[in-house]
Design a protein around this motif. Structure first.
Motif, mmCIF file in Angstrom:
data_model
loop_
_atom_site.group_PDB
_atom_site.id
_atom_site.type_symbol
_atom_site.label_atom_id
_atom_site.label_comp_id
_atom_site.label_asym_id
_atom_site.label_seq_id
_atom_site.Cartn_x
_atom_site.Cartn_y
_atom_site.Cartn_z
ATOM 1 N N ASP A 172 0.849 -1.188 0.000
ATOM 2 C CA ASP A 172 0.000 0.000 0.000
ATOM 3 C C ASP A 172 0.888 1.242 0.000
ATOM 4 N N GLY A 173 0.275 2.407 -0.098
ATOM 5 C CA GLY A 173 1.049 3.640 -0.209
ATOM 6 C C GLY A 173 1.991 3.866 0.949
ATOM 7 N N THR A 174 1.551 3.539 2.155
ATOM 8 C CA THR A 174 2.397 3.735 3.331
ATOM 9 C C THR A 174 3.637 2.857 3.262
ATOM 10 N N LEU A 175 3.449 1.585 2.932
ATOM 11 C CA LEU A 175 4.589 0.669 2.872
ATOM 12 C C LEU A 175 5.501 1.001 1.702
ATOM 13 N N VAL A 176 4.933 1.362 0.559
ATOM 14 C CA VAL A 176 5.750 1.735 -0.596
ATOM 15 C C VAL A 176 6.655 2.920 -0.254
ATOM 16 N N MET B 9 4.996 3.784 -7.013
ATOM 17 C CA MET B 9 5.376 2.398 -7.279
ATOM 18 C C MET B 9 6.596 2.345 -8.194
ATOM 19 N N ARG B 10 6.634 3.214 -9.181
ATOM 20 C CA ARG B 10 7.811 3.271 -10.058
ATOM 21 C C ARG B 10 9.062 3.561 -9.256
ATOM 22 N N ARG B 11 8.986 4.521 -8.353
ATOM 23 C CA ARG B 11 10.158 4.895 -7.557
ATOM 24 C C ARG B 11 10.629 3.713 -6.704
ATOM 25 N N LEU B 12 9.690 2.927 -6.186
ATOM 26 C CA LEU B 12 10.084 1.759 -5.406
ATOM 27 C C LEU B 12 10.810 0.744 -6.278
#
Length: 247
Positions: free
Chosen positions: A30-34, A87-90
């Motif tokens: 999710d956004g927080t974990l990403v 997500m791309r940055r991760l």
């Protein structure tokens, strides 16, 4: 050991383990974990005490991929764009630091979770690992994972793995460089051994190897050889300086 934003951070012997810790949600991203994981990878890269980074997951597997409950609520274009960029940055993060990053995969690694493992320098899969890109089953084009899997496996294998959304074993994946352990073998000991070996080498030399691999992957052969030639010269001069200092 510290814990922050559904992510455990463990340090030992120059190895930093970043452990996805949402077992109740199959370690969905999710956004927080990403955000937390992206920042943690960058922080590990900047920390001189860290020599190797390991990504792992708690519970039944590595990661089930993007959090579908979260993405189902996205209806606004700006929110969708921000989610895609995060997500791309991760997925870029493991390749942007000079420290080696090892993925420790057990159980399931699906969608963006599997893409994250493949974005690491080494991906070690236990024999029980179940991998795949099930996005098509959810009527979603697996767009963000395509570049990474094409680079790793080539277009023909990538299309076969992506287009039908099936789940496969690590041995069935036919992805070059994917470390597949024998039946009954746990990924954790193998990853610990590899991390210890890498941590025992000079940090700058390991970083130089990673930079050269990255450069060679991203440019044509002539430019890669130009860079390699320069590194070769710099390395010989560095060794000569060290030899004179020891005399």
């Amino acid at each position: 050991m510290s814990r922050d934003h559904r992510l455990r951070v463990e340090d030992a012997g120059g190895v930093r383990r970043l452990v996805l810790d949402r077992p109740e949600a199959r370690n969905a991203l999710d956004g927080t974990l990403v955000g937390a994981l992206t920042e943690a990878i960058a922080a590990a890269g900047a920390d001189p005490a860290v020599r190797v980074v390991v990504l792992a997951g708690t519970g039944g597997g590595f990661s089930a991929g993007a959090d579908l409950k979260e993405t189902a609520r996205i209806t606004d274009a700006a929110v969708a764009a921000a989610h895609a960029h995060r997500m791309r940055r991760l997925l870029e993060a493991p390749g942007e630091i000079d420290k080696p990053v090892i993925a420790e995969v057990h159980g399931f690694a699906l969608g963006a979770g599997f893409a994250l493992a493949l974005a690491c320098d080494v991906a070690v899969c236990a024999a029980d690992a179940r991998l795949g890109f099930p996005e098509m089953r959810h009527a979603v084009v697996p767009a963000l994972v395509v570049p990474g899997i094409v680079r790793r496996a080539g277009p023909l294998v990538a299309f076969d793995l992506l287009a039908n959304g099936r789940i496969f074993t690590a041995a069935e994946a036919r992805i070059p460089g994917l470390v597949v352990l024998p039946s009954g073998a746990d990924a954790a000991p193998d990853v610990a051994r590899r991390a210890t070996e890498l941590a025992g080498h000079p940090t700058e030399l390991v970083a130089e190897v990673k930079r050269m691999v990255r450069t060679s992957d991203r440019c044509d052969l002539a430019h890669a050889l130009d860079a390699a030639e320069q590194v070769n010269v710099e390395n010989r001069l560095r060794r000569a300086r060290l030899t004179r200092q020891e005399e």
